[in-house]
Design a protein around this motif. Structure first.
Motif, mmCIF file in Angstrom:
data_model
loop_
_atom_site.group_PDB
_atom_site.id
_atom_site.type_symbol
_atom_site.label_atom_id
_atom_site.label_comp_id
_atom_site.label_asym_id
_atom_site.label_seq_id
_atom_site.Cartn_x
_atom_site.Cartn_y
_atom_site.Cartn_z
ATOM 1 N N GLY A 17 59.459 35.425 82.015
ATOM 2 C CA GLY A 17 60.265 36.281 82.878
ATOM 3 C C GLY A 17 59.602 36.493 84.222
ATOM 4 O O GLY A 17 60.211 36.273 85.264
ATOM 5 N N PHE A 18 58.340 36.884 84.223
ATOM 6 C CA PHE A 18 57.777 37.114 85.549
ATOM 7 C C PHE A 18 57.402 35.839 86.274
ATOM 8 O O PHE A 18 57.351 35.802 87.487
ATOM 9 N N PHE A 19 57.224 34.751 85.510
ATOM 10 C CA PHE A 19 57.092 33.439 86.146
ATOM 11 C C PHE A 19 58.377 33.128 86.920
ATOM 12 O O PHE A 19 58.340 32.692 88.081
ATOM 13 N N ALA A 20 59.511 33.425 86.280
ATOM 14 C CA ALA A 20 60.792 33.191 86.946
ATOM 15 C C ALA A 20 60.942 34.095 88.161
ATOM 16 O O ALA A 20 61.398 33.688 89.234
ATOM 17 N N LEU A 21 60.521 35.353 88.005
ATOM 18 C CA LEU A 21 60.711 36.348 89.062
ATOM 19 C C LEU A 21 59.769 36.100 90.241
ATOM 20 O O LEU A 21 60.165 36.165 91.404
ATOM 21 N N SER B 235 71.104 33.007 88.679
ATOM 22 C CA SER B 235 71.252 32.399 87.353
ATOM 23 C C SER B 235 70.479 31.096 87.288
ATOM 24 O O SER B 235 70.014 30.700 86.229
ATOM 25 N N LEU B 236 70.305 30.441 88.430
ATOM 26 C CA LEU B 236 69.560 29.184 88.438
ATOM 27 C C LEU B 236 68.108 29.405 88.021
ATOM 28 O O LEU B 236 67.574 28.698 87.170
ATOM 29 N N ALA B 237 67.488 30.423 88.621
ATOM 30 C CA ALA B 237 66.087 30.699 88.294
ATOM 31 C C ALA B 237 65.939 31.002 86.807
ATOM 32 O O ALA B 237 65.073 30.443 86.122
ATOM 33 N N GLY C 135 68.024 30.261 84.350
ATOM 34 C CA GLY C 135 68.385 29.111 83.527
ATOM 35 C C GLY C 135 67.281 28.062 83.499
ATOM 36 O O GLY C 135 66.947 27.529 82.438
ATOM 37 N N LEU C 136 66.682 27.783 84.655
ATOM 38 C CA LEU C 136 65.620 26.776 84.715
ATOM 39 C C LEU C 136 64.437 27.169 83.846
ATOM 40 O O LEU C 136 63.943 26.381 83.037
ATOM 41 N N VAL C 137 64.011 28.412 84.003
ATOM 42 C CA VAL C 137 62.837 28.858 83.250
ATOM 43 C C VAL C 137 63.152 28.911 81.763
ATOM 44 O O VAL C 137 62.340 28.510 80.916
ATOM 45 N N MET C 138 64.363 29.363 81.421
ATOM 46 C CA MET C 138 64.749 29.399 80.010
ATOM 47 C C MET C 138 64.778 27.983 79.452
ATOM 48 O O MET C 138 64.374 27.742 78.312
ATOM 49 N N THR D 48 66.728 37.477 76.239
ATOM 50 C CA THR D 48 67.023 38.651 77.050
ATOM 51 C C THR D 48 66.050 38.827 78.205
ATOM 52 O O THR D 48 66.441 39.025 79.351
ATOM 53 N N MET D 49 64.778 38.712 77.869
ATOM 54 C CA MET D 49 63.737 39.134 78.799
ATOM 55 C C MET D 49 63.770 38.349 80.118
ATOM 56 O O MET D 49 63.693 38.920 81.203
ATOM 57 N N ILE D 50 63.901 37.033 79.994
ATOM 58 C CA ILE D 50 63.896 36.199 81.196
ATOM 59 C C ILE D 50 65.053 36.596 82.103
ATOM 60 O O ILE D 50 64.904 36.699 83.327
ATOM 61 N N VAL D 51 66.209 36.840 81.468
ATOM 62 C CA VAL D 51 67.401 37.128 82.258
ATOM 63 C C VAL D 51 67.282 38.469 82.966
ATOM 64 O O VAL D 51 67.646 38.604 84.134
ATOM 65 N N VAL D 52 66.762 39.451 82.263
ATOM 66 C CA VAL D 52 66.592 40.766 82.891
ATOM 67 C C VAL D 52 65.786 40.618 84.181
ATOM 68 O O VAL D 52 66.120 41.156 85.233
ATOM 69 N N MET D 53 64.706 39.844 84.089
ATOM 70 C CA MET D 53 63.798 39.765 85.218
ATOM 71 C C MET D 53 64.270 38.804 86.301
ATOM 72 O O MET D 53 64.036 39.039 87.481
#
Lengths: 259, 412
Positions: free
Chosen positions: B237-241, B264-266, B268-271, B336-341
């Motif tokens: 999550g924070f890698f994405a953020l 959503s791209l960020a 989706g990519l990290v997920m 959940t977590m990745i999307v929240v962040m």
């Protein structure tokens, strides 16, 4: 005239062929000539190297990591282990049927059409269909499956599957057919049918067969090679091997004293 | 004294079981078995009698313990723990006595042990089944309450989602909007992006590992990739953020576009990166399981390695690969977590991958955290979201199973 000529010149000439699997020496210094349009049987106890020798002829040993082949193998006078020879192309001329029939998880038709499609052998419309029928007829399976071509191949009986993989090999029109214990998973009726088929096929092809059944070798082969511990002990006309072998080890093996 | 029935009572039950086992074993070992002709119950070994005795004692003991547990609350027992302790020691004497009496040559202890094992396994399976039913029932129940306040049509087809608006202002109606379409659209969009990353990459990794890599490369690469699966999602999550989001923003700025960090791209990519090992590991297993005889058959027909791979191996492994993809999709939907962040909480209905979106799981968290009246539509909406998500994943699994089964029937 041509038939006589090809019968005289050997299909394969092996000189000093050795195969190693890592440190293990599976075949040692084999010299053998295989005649065209005949059946050559390779017999010997388990682990004697007969399957390895069979796989020398289509370079299948190379699919095993750590396998090394040395010596000369000529097919129609050409060294098949020369750097210029592509093993993939060699295998289109030297077909193989394995111990356990392994039809692809596709329909009967697609199994036979696999090779021709791969090599673009049937370009015109309808040609592939004719080729599939011809191959299935040659393998003696057409009458049994002609109404079931779209059924999955694994649903056929084992005997039918073995003839299907034979048809699959015939469909790319090879010169040679290698058979690795093709009858070992078949019942006596399917075996008899396969043997009759081999009798028929040898009019067109050079057939080399590995078998555990001495009776089978005696019934169907013209020449028989006896291997033991990676060495070729004796190679002669089949009736001579089974009636008057010159080596005592051959004598012991065919009379069931070991192996 | 109103503390629960003490735990040591379970220890007593255990001790009683051991005792029963040893007593009955001793008796049965001394049992003189006449060598009867034909099938005979005497074929039971001492261990069969003993196991039966232990199981029976345990069953009675745990029964008393549970009864005590449930009765102590409403009825303060006069004897305190002592009464239950007495019961626990005295009553199991009955099954032990019964077991001792049953140590006879004609008692089919072996058959009973067999039946006991069967019953035990069935009960355990039932626990899993009932738990599932319980969860579904609670979801349905709460969702029904929600649909009393909000019409099901509005929920399923409405495109406005703003449950943050205060509701129930003196019973004069609601101003909150509960159209769940943007929320579900966000979930599927992010899942789609994630699968677009993890599907191809995971599959290629699996093919490389199973078909081309040397044993040494495989021994190093496979665990290394699986480490990806062990990273906590909050780290992703924070890698994405911190990294991916700004990188996308900067790249867009360089191209002359103005986009937000949260997109959503960020997410989706990290997920996608997160579920690569799920796809690759499972696919690698099924590809490696394709019999060598099929590969040899194809090679002997003059097929090259890649031809064999695409025409035979891949086809045979397809049911397993579909299964791997489905697991990955379920994982992505539930994440959940990745999307929240990384994707934000804004319920935008947008197919633009640079917009911030929200997902079902994120909204459930948002609805249930903080001080809430439990029976407000806002809280109950979480259950409705959960129910619909559950139905969707269920349909997805059923559909995939049907596909896989049809394929299996055809080709196995």
């Amino acid at each position: 005239m041509k038939t006589i000529e090809t019968k005289l010149a050997p299909k394969f000439t092996c000189r000093g062929v050795s195969v190693h699997y890592g440190e293990f020496r599976a075949l040692h210094d084999i010299d053998i000539d295989i005649a065209d349009r005949s059946v050559t049987a390779l017999i010997g106890p388990s682990g004697c190297g007969k399957s390895t020798l069979l796989r020398v002829f289509n370079r299948m040993n190379e699919t095993i990591p750590d396998a090394r082949t040395r010596g000369t193998v000529l097919m129609d006078g050409t060294d098949i282990y020369a750097p210029s020879i592509d093993p993939v192309l060699l295998r289109t001329r030297v077909g193989m049927v394995f111990q356990k029939p392994a039809p692809f998880p596709r329909s009967v038709y697609d199994n036979v059409a696999y090779g021709p499609r791969l090599h673009g052998l049937a370009q015109a419309r309808g040609e592939l269909k004719r080729l599939v029928e011809k191959s299935l007829r040659r393998a003696g399976l057409w009458e049994e499956v002609k109404d079931r071509l779209s059924l999955p191949a694994p649903s056929l009986s084992i005997g039918q599957q073995q003839r299907l993989v034979l048809a699959r090999a015939l469909a790319i029109d090879p010169d040679v057919i290698l058979m690795d214990e093709p009858a070992s998973s078949l019942d006596p009726i399917a075996t008899a049918r396969l043997e009759a088929l081999i009798e028929e096929l040898k009019k067109r092809y050079c057939i080399i067969i590995v078998t555990h059944s001495m009776a089978q070798a005696a019934r169907i082969s013209d020449k028989t090679a006896f291997l033991h511990k990676g060495a070729l002990i004796e190679y002669d006309q089949t009736d001579r091997i089974f009636t008057n072998p010159s080596d005592t080890r051959t004598q012991d093996y065919i009379t069931g004293r070991f192996g | 004294m109103s503390d629960p029935v003490p735990f040591y009572m379970l220890v007593i039950v255990g001790a009683l079981m051991v005792g029963a086992y040893r007593i009955v074993y001793g008796r049965a070992a001394r049992l003189v078995v006449p060598n009867l002709p034909g099938p005979s119950a005497a074929r039971a070994q001492p261990r069969h009698h003993a196991r039966l005795a232990a199981a029976l004692t345990g069953l009675v003991g745990v029964g008393i313990y549970l009864t005590g547990l449930s009765l102590r609350g409403p009825i303060p027992s006069a004897g305190g723990d002592g009464l239950w302790l007495m019961a626990l020691i005295v009553i199991p004497a009955l099954p032990i006595a019964l077991s001792i009496a049953n140590v006879r040559p004609d008692f089919a202890a072996r058959t009973h042990v067999e039946r006991m094992a069967e019953t035990g396994l069935m009960l355990l399976a039932l626990v899993a089944l009932l738990t599932t039913f319980g969860i579904v029932a609670s979801l349905v129940f709460e969702a029904t309450l929600f649909f009393r306040d909000v019409s099901i049509i509005e929920f399923l087809f409405g495109t406005q989602w703003s449950p943050q608006t205060p509701i129930r202002a003196g019973g004069t109606g609601q101003s909150g909007a509960f159209g769940a379409v943007p929320v579900f659209a966000g979930t599927f969009f992010i899942t789609l992006i994630a699968m677009a990353v993890a599907g191809p990459v995971g599959l290629m990794v699996a093919i490389y590992l199973s078909e081309y890599a040397s044993p040494r490369t495989r021994a190093i690469a496979k665990p290394a990739i699986e480490v990806l699966a062990g990273i906590p999602t909050v780290v992703y999550g924070f890698f994405a953020l911190i990294t991916v989001g700004p990188a996308i923003r900067d790249a867009a700025a360089w191209l002359g576009a103005d986009v937000a960090t949260q997109s959503s791209l960020a997410a989706g990519l990290v997920m996608g990166v997160m579920i690569i090992p799920l796809v690759s590991s499972l696919s690698d297993d099924v590809i490696s399981a394709v019999p060598q005889s099929l590969r040899d058959g194809s090679t002997a027909l003059g097929a090259t390695k890649s031809e064999t791979l695409t025409r035979v191996v891949f086809r045979s492994a397809l049911p397993g690969i579909i299964g791997a993809f489905l697991l990955a999709i379920s994982r992505a939907i539930g994440e959940t977590m990745i999307v929240v962040m990384a994707a934000g909480r804004a319920a935008n209905l947008s197919a633009n991958p640079f917009d911030a979106v929200t997902t079902v799981t994120v909204q459930i968290v948002a609805l249930l955290t903080g001080d809430q009246v439990f029976d407000s539509p806002r809280t109950l909406a979480a259950f409705a979201l959960g129910l619909v998500l559950f139905v969707i994943t269920l349909l997805l699994n059923i559909g995939a199973l049907a596909v896989v089964n049809r394929y299996r029937i055809r080709f196995e």
